[in-house]
Design a protein around this motif. Sequence first.
Motif, PDB file in Angstrom:
ATOM      1  N   GLN A 135       0.686  -1.405   0.337  1.00  0.00           N
ATOM      2  CA  GLN A 135      -0.263   0.381   0.004  1.00  0.00           C
ATOM      3  C   GLN A 135       0.923   0.973  -0.191  1.00  0.00           C
ATOM      4  N   LYS A 136       2.269   1.303   0.444  1.00  0.00           N
ATOM      5  CA  LYS A 136       2.937   2.966   0.434  1.00  0.00           C
ATOM      6  C   LYS A 136       3.450   2.766  -0.779  1.00  0.00           C
ATOM      7  N   MET A 137       3.737   1.924  -1.287  1.00  0.00           N
ATOM      8  CA  MET A 137       4.524   1.771  -2.593  1.00  0.00           C
ATOM      9  C   MET A 137       3.325   2.179  -4.060  1.00  0.00           C
ATOM     10  N   LEU A 138       2.034   1.670  -3.161  1.00  0.00           N
ATOM     11  CA  LEU A 138       0.931   2.209  -4.240  1.00  0.00           C
ATOM     12  C   LEU A 138       0.456   3.848  -3.884  1.00  0.00           C
ATOM     13  N   GLU A 139       0.586   4.150  -3.076  1.00  0.00           N
ATOM     14  CA  GLU A 139       0.770   5.378  -2.865  1.00  0.00           C
ATOM     15  C   GLU A 139       1.205   6.589  -2.577  1.00  0.00           C
ATOM     16  N   ARG A 140       3.271   6.124  -2.834  1.00  0.00           N
ATOM     17  CA  ARG A 140       3.986   7.450  -3.337  1.00  0.00           C
ATOM     18  C   ARG A 140       3.958   6.921  -4.629  1.00  0.00           C
ATOM     19  N   THR A 141       3.498   5.448  -5.622  1.00  0.00           N
ATOM     20  CA  THR A 141       3.377   5.795  -7.211  1.00  0.00           C
ATOM     21  C   THR A 141       2.511   6.692  -7.505  1.00  0.00           C
ATOM     22  N   ALA A 142       1.812   6.684  -6.944  1.00  0.00           N
ATOM     23  CA  ALA A 142      -0.113   8.002  -7.326  1.00  0.00           C
ATOM     24  C   ALA A 142       0.168   9.087  -6.798  1.00  0.00           C
ATOM     25  N   TYR A 143       0.940   9.390  -5.416  1.00  0.00           N
ATOM     26  CA  TYR A 143       1.353  11.057  -5.628  1.00  0.00           C
ATOM     27  C   TYR A 143       2.142  11.756  -6.626  1.00  0.00           C
ATOM     28  N   VAL A 144       4.078  10.057  -6.992  1.00  0.00           N
ATOM     29  CA  VAL A 144       4.643  11.012  -8.523  1.00  0.00           C
ATOM     30  C   VAL A 144       3.972  11.087  -9.529  1.00  0.00           C
ATOM     31  N   LEU A 145       3.053   9.834 -10.120  1.00  0.00           N
ATOM     32  CA  LEU A 145       2.319  10.183 -11.241  1.00  0.00           C
ATOM     33  C   LEU A 145       1.599  11.557 -11.589  1.00  0.00           C
ATOM     34  N   LYS A 146       0.408  11.854  -9.804  1.00  0.00           N
ATOM     35  CA  LYS A 146       0.216  13.386  -9.808  1.00  0.00           C
ATOM     36  C   LYS A 146       0.804  14.036 -10.568  1.00  0.00           C
ATOM     37  N   CYS A 147       2.010  14.148  -9.557  1.00  0.00           N
ATOM     38  CA  CYS A 147       2.283  15.902 -10.445  1.00  0.00           C
ATOM     39  C   CYS A 147       2.799  15.415 -11.326  1.00  0.00           C
ATOM     40  N   VAL A 148       3.190  13.935 -11.861  1.00  0.00           N
ATOM     41  CA  VAL A 148       3.926  14.937 -13.438  1.00  0.00           C
ATOM     42  C   VAL A 148       3.092  14.445 -14.563  1.00  0.00           C
ATOM     43  N   ALA A 149       1.819  14.642 -14.173  1.00  0.00           N
ATOM     44  CA  ALA A 149       0.599  14.660 -14.973  1.00  0.00           C
ATOM     45  C   ALA A 149       0.036  15.689 -16.156  1.00  0.00           C
ATOM     46  N   HIS A 150       1.133  16.332 -16.238  1.00  0.00           N
ATOM     47  CA  HIS A 150       0.961  17.597 -16.865  1.00  0.00           C
ATOM     48  C   HIS A 150       1.694  17.653 -18.088  1.00  0.00           C
ATOM     49  N   PRO A 151       1.862  17.907 -19.298  1.00  0.00           N
ATOM     50  CA  PRO A 151       2.572  18.071 -20.193  1.00  0.00           C
ATOM     51  C   PRO A 151       3.807  18.606 -20.133  1.00  0.00           C
ATOM     52  N   VAL A 152       3.733  19.635 -19.199  1.00  0.00           N
ATOM     53  CA  VAL A 152       4.748  21.265 -19.006  1.00  0.00           C
ATOM     54  C   VAL A 152       6.469  20.234 -17.993  1.00  0.00           C
ATOM     55  N   ARG A 153       5.288  19.390 -16.695  1.00  0.00           N
ATOM     56  CA  ARG A 153       6.378  18.416 -16.615  1.00  0.00           C
ATOM     57  C   ARG A 153       7.278  16.959 -17.023  1.00  0.00           C
ATOM     58  N   ILE A 154       6.516  16.478 -17.758  1.00  0.00           N
ATOM     59  CA  ILE A 154       6.709  15.359 -18.864  1.00  0.00           C
ATOM     60  C   ILE A 154       7.673  16.051 -19.458  1.00  0.00           C
ATOM     61  N   SER A 155       7.668  17.493 -20.190  1.00  0.00           N
ATOM     62  CA  SER A 155       8.990  17.955 -21.062  1.00  0.00           C
ATOM     63  C   SER A 155      10.111  18.089 -20.338  1.00  0.00           C
ATOM     64  N   ILE A 156       9.776  18.538 -18.739  1.00  0.00           N
ATOM     65  CA  ILE A 156      10.531  18.804 -17.840  1.00  0.00           C
ATOM     66  C   ILE A 156      11.804  17.588 -17.138  1.00  0.00           C
ATOM     67  N   ILE A 157      10.593  16.768 -17.870  1.00  0.00           N
ATOM     68  CA  ILE A 157      11.146  15.412 -17.280  1.00  0.00           C
ATOM     69  C   ILE A 157      12.406  15.595 -18.895  1.00  0.00           C
ATOM     70  N   ASP A 158      11.516  15.106 -19.715  1.00  0.00           N
ATOM     71  CA  ASP A 158      12.538  14.807 -20.890  1.00  0.00           C
ATOM     72  C   ASP A 158      13.763  15.589 -21.101  1.00  0.00           C
ATOM     73  N   LEU A 159      13.559  17.139 -20.742  1.00  0.00           N
ATOM     74  CA  LEU A 159      15.335  17.806 -21.178  1.00  0.00           C
ATOM     75  C   LEU A 159      16.040  17.482 -19.744  1.00  0.00           C
ATOM     76  N   LEU A 160      15.881  17.100 -18.245  1.00  0.00           N
ATOM     77  CA  LEU A 160      16.439  17.178 -17.379  1.00  0.00           C
ATOM     78  C   LEU A 160      16.648  15.403 -17.894  1.00  0.00           C
ATOM     79  N   GLU A 161      16.786  15.069 -18.760  1.00  0.00           N
ATOM     80  CA  GLU A 161      17.076  13.665 -18.822  1.00  0.00           C
ATOM     81  C   GLU A 161      18.208  13.875 -19.772  1.00  0.00           C
TER      82      GLU A 161
END
Length: 104
Positions: free
Chosen positions: A10-36
């Motif tokens: 349950q703790k891992m599922l909650e953390r996963t949902a927390y992170v996915l909610k944060c990155v669930a935006h085109p700009v944020r996904i683009s930031i991740i891509d650029l920082l990669e």
Amino acid sequence: MSTYKVRADQKMLERTAYVLKCVAHPVRISIIDLLEQSERLTVTQLQEVLQIEQSLLSHHLTNMRDKGIVDTQREGKNVYYSLTDHSITNIISCIQSCKIFNKQ
């Protein structure tokens, strides 16, 4: 009785949902891509590529920093952003290979 079970605790599922909610935006996904692609970038460098207002970009970066996705390092007047864990970039690969996201 079913022999199926949830494969993550349950703790891992909650953390996963927390992170996915944060990155669930085109700009944020683009930031991740650029920082990669680069070990670290400044707000100015990110803004040049993303072509969005500095205040909006800063809002996204602050949110990502607060959630532990990016880290900051100040050098003189520049603040550099970097990914805290490069394995999050697997999200980009998953999106690119998943058929459901490639429908027109």
